[in-house]
Write an enzyme that holds these catalytic residues in place. Structure first.
Site, short mmCIF file in Angstrom:
data_model
loop_
_atom_site.label_atom_id
_atom_site.label_comp_id
_atom_site.label_asym_id
_atom_site.label_seq_id
_atom_site.Cartn_x
_atom_site.Cartn_y
_atom_site.Cartn_z
CG HIS A 1 -4.30 22.92 -16.18
ND1 HIS A 1 -3.21 23.07 -15.59
CD2 HIS A 1 -4.79 21.84 -15.54
CE1 HIS A 1 -3.17 22.26 -14.39
NE2 HIS A 1 -4.25 21.39 -14.51
CD GLU B 1 -0.60 24.75 -16.64
OE1 GLU B 1 -1.42 25.17 -16.06
OE2 GLU B 1 -0.53 23.54 -17.10
NE ARG C 1 -0.28 19.72 -11.20
CZ ARG C 1 -1.37 19.48 -11.16
NH1 ARG C 1 -2.26 18.98 -11.92
NH2 ARG C 1 -2.38 19.79 -9.68
#
Length: 319
Positions: free
Chosen positions: A283, A264, A235
């Protein structure tokens, strides 16, 4: 499966994904009249009171207050840092994640990152875009050291792939008794600095918790050194992003491969986009055409355990 056990796939799973997942669960033997796939918030609300098991992408606001019969929540991610785990525990609701579903694609992507830096492929791609012919000397992963912070399903697969390439594998994990055989050097969390110092590649594969938030900062990056590469598939919050940008700009470390970020999508004005020693991916390391099948296997197994009253038998239980 108990006749009165109802499994709800909430709308946050996604309408197309939910419908496909329902069909796969029926193929796994779950009864059609007890598996509901909601496409809209209204459909989730219409069925939530009767469901004792719910599958979610994210937890809809207020859902727990409406779920009168709820005993189990299944999430499609490995991470659970975005969920109210304490509230679930207080309500006596079990929580399971999808650990293991993404281990293979993430492991392969981590290997790709390391190969890219070792062979300078990211720099060569920039040269190709500029129609520039410039030879570079590539290295080899064999004999290099990778430190893996968090050796769960993902970290284990990274260790296996790295070991197959002849790398020395260090693993940092709380429970050293469950360290996989592919790890050559097992280290507890308080040996993080020792691991940073030894690593040519430092891979972050741990969950985001109070203990791991900001785990990697200026001190750890300095120990990684100017030839070291940070790989983050955990993360964004596990690493101090400002400290990382500073280390990359000053070449305090050799580079970074990042699939996760503090914010994000990564803002267009982020300095990370333009740094030549950074690989940015959106991601997507966990993406795979096989995830629906793997999700269905876990959900079906847990649904049967719940129907049998075997809460302790739930796979990947977090709460």
């Amino acid at each position: 499966m108990s006749a009165d056990h109802t499994l709800l796939l909430a709308h946050t799973v996604g309408p197309g994904r939910g419908a496909d997942l329902r069909e796969r669960l029926l193929d796994e033997g779950l009864p059609a009249d007890r598996v509901v796939a909601a496409a809209t918030p209204a459909e989730t609300d219409a069925h939530v009171a009767d469901a004792d098991g719910i599958v979610v992408g994210r937890l809809p606001e207020g859902l727990l207050d409406r779920a009168d019969s709820l005993r189990w929540v299944q999430v499609l991610s490995s991470g659970t840092d975005y969920l109210p785990t304490e509230d679930l525990a207080d309500r006596g609701v079990a929580l399971t994640n999808s650990a293991g579903v993404h281990a293979e694609p993430i492991g392969e992507q981590v290997l790709g990152y390391m190969l890219s830096f070792e062979r300078d492929l990211h720099a060569l791609a920039r040269q190709q875009a500029e129609s520039r012919w410039e030879r570079r000397e590539g290295g080899e992963l064999r004999g290099k050291t990778v430190g893996i912070v968090g050796v769960g399903a993902i970290g284990t697969r990274v260790a296996e792939l790295a070991s197959a390439f002849g790398m020395e594998v260090w693993g940092v994990k709380r429970d050293l008794d469950t360290m996989p055989d592919a790890v050559d050097e097992a280290r507890p969390p308080d040996a993080l600095h020792e691991t940073c110092l030894a690593a040519d590649y430092l891979v972050l594969a741990c969950p985001l918790t109070d203990e791991t938030s900001g785990l990697i900062g200026g001190d750890e990056l300095r120990l990684l050194g100017d030839a070291g590469v940070l790989v983050n598939v955990a993360r964004g919050g596990v690493c101090d992003q400002d400290a990382l940008v500073g280390a990359l700009r000053s070449h305090l470390i050799g580079g970074a491969a990042l699939d996760v970020f503090e914010e994000e999508p990564l803002p267009a004005d982020s300095r990370l986009w333009d740094l030549s020693n950074v690989i940015v991916t959106p991601h997507m390391a966990g993406s795979t055409p096989h995830k629906q099948k793997r999700w269905a296997e876990i959900i079906a197994e847990n649904s049967r355990a719940l129907a049998d009253g075997d809460i302790d038998g739930l796979r990947n239980r977090v709460v």
